[in-house]
Design a protein around this motif. Structure first.
Motif, mmCIF file in Angstrom:
data_model
loop_
_atom_site.group_PDB
_atom_site.id
_atom_site.type_symbol
_atom_site.label_atom_id
_atom_site.label_comp_id
_atom_site.label_asym_id
_atom_site.label_seq_id
_atom_site.Cartn_x
_atom_site.Cartn_y
_atom_site.Cartn_z
ATOM 1 N N GLY A 162 -71.891 110.493 43.906
ATOM 2 C CA GLY A 162 -71.352 111.575 44.715
ATOM 3 C C GLY A 162 -69.964 111.270 45.224
ATOM 4 O O GLY A 162 -69.468 110.145 45.118
ATOM 5 N N GLU A 166 -73.541 110.020 51.177
ATOM 6 C CA GLU A 166 -74.434 111.042 51.742
ATOM 7 C C GLU A 166 -74.704 112.156 50.732
ATOM 8 O O GLU A 166 -75.833 112.656 50.637
ATOM 9 N N GLU A 167 -73.671 112.552 49.976
ATOM 10 C CA GLU A 167 -73.883 113.602 48.982
ATOM 11 C C GLU A 167 -74.860 113.120 47.901
ATOM 12 O O GLU A 167 -75.792 113.842 47.528
ATOM 13 N N SER A 170 -78.346 113.171 49.153
ATOM 14 C CA SER A 170 -78.910 114.528 49.247
ATOM 15 C C SER A 170 -79.382 114.995 47.875
ATOM 16 O O SER A 170 -80.409 115.680 47.768
ATOM 17 N N TRP A 171 -78.665 114.626 46.816
ATOM 18 C CA TRP A 171 -79.125 114.962 45.458
ATOM 19 C C TRP A 171 -80.458 114.273 45.178
ATOM 20 O O TRP A 171 -81.374 114.886 44.628
ATOM 21 N N SER A 207 -69.684 113.668 40.864
ATOM 22 C CA SER A 207 -69.116 114.709 41.714
ATOM 23 C C SER A 207 -67.653 114.921 41.382
ATOM 24 O O SER A 207 -66.890 113.974 41.206
ATOM 25 N N SER A 209 -65.546 116.962 43.524
ATOM 26 C CA SER A 209 -65.335 117.790 44.704
ATOM 27 C C SER A 209 -63.884 118.203 44.833
ATOM 28 O O SER A 209 -62.995 117.629 44.204
ATOM 29 N N ARG A 260 -72.090 123.050 42.556
ATOM 30 C CA ARG A 260 -72.589 122.410 43.775
ATOM 31 C C ARG A 260 -73.397 123.424 44.576
ATOM 32 O O ARG A 260 -72.994 124.576 44.725
#
Length: 466
Positions: A162, A166-167, A170-171, A207, A209, A260
């Motif tokens: 990620g 944290e990302e 969460s996945w 990711s 982002s 996302r």
């Protein structure tokens, strides 16, 4: 001159206008387009024509796209063909149902051209790789050393990379209970270090982002450039407004992209598809490595031998004819090789052969075939390659051999060699009659002789393709 087709695509839609619009968009990118209006016709044409990709609307009149897709995937003749189902914008249930039915992708209406062509390129790339592995499996079977396919999916490893820890966490929480594989959270900053230490995953979720888009794309390129992760599956997670970056990710080598915030079940289904493809490809490669060493590999150079090369090129030629795509065939001979053996001995000559083989292999794609055809002669076959690309490749191979020392003589002197190359084109080339393989080899052989006669260290194109 006739345009060279990039592959064949079957469009299945009961609405003629939809088919025409799609055909115009795809034909402009030089894809060969087939059309049909029912599920039954889709199955019939897919079995007969073996297209490289099938695009189908949700409603085909006699069958739904889901029913048609399941039938395609249940048939060994068509199971390998990628399928993309076209759904309505925002129809999450249809997207999930498409993936559950075995679809490799879904596209949403209205279809914008940028998204369509990027997705098609990615699916066609997967199709080309799958087709090549399938050809090798069929050749292996014909030679009597292929293994039966595995009937179960082994546990694989998925790395979540990620933009933040944290990302990625969460996945992982969203995937809990949906994927039966080992899942790890891999910090982005230590990804390359982990790979260098052989801590390698089967699949990577990366990711891209809005804060680190270039980093995400760079990681895709990094994974594809390293031997340990070259064949890994890559899924890129992007923001909904980052369409251009998402398309770039596909062109850089990502296997799939997902927006996302999508439903975790969608991500899980995509990961299952990618893991299945990865494990199937690994099994086929393993079969080749074990079986071919016994029956079809030249023991000195490690290249395929003549026994393997000829039936494999026959398959490439047959598929090129069916799909109206060109392929290139080269015969490459080391210049004045007899003088090397006579002057320095056969051990030194063998060292030259090994070096030449390594340089040839290093300058070809994974899908290209290279074989030791006999003595100091090599055969190269380039599937889905235009004349311009083939010429450039031949010159690159010639330069790779003559630019550096090939071996060291017993007295320490450097030995340099050059190669002469004869080349011809086969398959769907400018509407010309299809030549049988033995005729193509004869044309390449005569072109090779012409290279020798003109002074060696040259590339000559066979007269029928000039």
């Amino acid at each position: 001159m006739c345009a060279e087709m990039a592959g064949s695509i079957l469009i299945a839609d009961k609405v003629p206008t939809n088919r025409i619009i799609l055909k115009v968009k795809l034909s402009s990118a030089y894809y060969s387009v087939l059309q049909c209006d029912t599920g039954a016709r889709t199955l019939e044409i897919a079995r007969r024509e073996r297209p490289n990709l099938i695009l189908m609307d949700l409603d085909l009149g006699d069958m739904t796209a889901f029913e048609t897709c399941r039938a395609l995937k249940d048939d060994p003749q068509t199971a390998h063909i990628p399928v993309a189902i076209i759904t309505l914008q925002g129809d999450t249930e249809a997207k999930i149902a498409a993936l559950k039915a075995g679809a490799d992708e879904f596209l949403t209406k209205p279809l914008d051209e940028l998204t369509l062509t990027a997705r098609v390129r990615a699916l066609m790339r997967a199709s080309a790789t799958s087709d090549e592995l399938r050809r090798r499996q069929e050749t292996a079977t014909a030679l009597g050393f292929a293994e039966a396919p595995a009937l179960f999916e082994a546990c694989g490893k998925i790395a979540l990379v990620g933009s933040t820890i944290e990302e990625a966490r969460s996945w992982r929480a969203g995937l809990k209970g949906l994927v039966g594989h080992e899942i790890i959270v891999q910090p982005a900053q230590t990804l390359l270090e982990a790979i260098s230490q052989d801590q390698i995953a089967d699949l990577y979720v990366i990711s891209a982002s809005h804060n680190a888009t270039s980093d995400g794309l760079r990681r895709v390129a990094d994974l594809r450039s390293r031997a340990g992760t070259r064949h890994a599956g890559i899924v890129v997670v992007h923001d909904a407004n980052e369409r251009r970056e998402a398309h770039m990710a596909l062109d850089l080598g990502a296997n799939d992209i997902i927006t996302r915030g999508s439903d975790p079940e969608e991500l899980a289904l995509r990961l299952r598809t990618q893991m299945r493809r990865k494990q199937e490809a690994d099994r086929l490669r393993d079969t080749m490595e074990v079986g071919l060493k016994l029956a079809a590999i030249d023991s000195l150079t490690g290249l395929y031998n003549r026994r393997y090369a000829l039936p494999h090129v026959e398959k490439i030629a047959a598929e090129a004819t069916t799909n109206n795509t060109p392929f290139a065939l080269m015969l490459i001979d080391i210049d004045r090789f007899k003088a090397v053996n006579d002057t320095y001995g056969h051990a030194t000559g063998d060292a030259v052969l090994v070096t030449v083989a390594k340089r040839l292999r290093a300058n070809l794609r994974g899908m290209d075939l290279i074989a030791r055809f006999g003595g100091e002669e090599f055969l190269v076959c380039l599937p889905a390659t235009s004349l311009v690309e083939a010429r450039a490749c031949a010159e690159r191979l010639r330069e790779a051999i003559c630019d550096e020392v090939a071996a060291e003589a017993p007295n320490g002197d450097p030995i340099c060699v050059s190669v002469s190359i004869g080349m011809t084109m086969g398959g769907g080339v400018d509407g010309a009659p299809v030549a049988p393989l033995d005729a193509l080899i004869d044309i390449a052989d005569r072109a090779l002789y012409d290279s020798k006669a003109e002074g060696r260290n040259l590339v000559t194109l066979g007269s029928h393709a000039a």
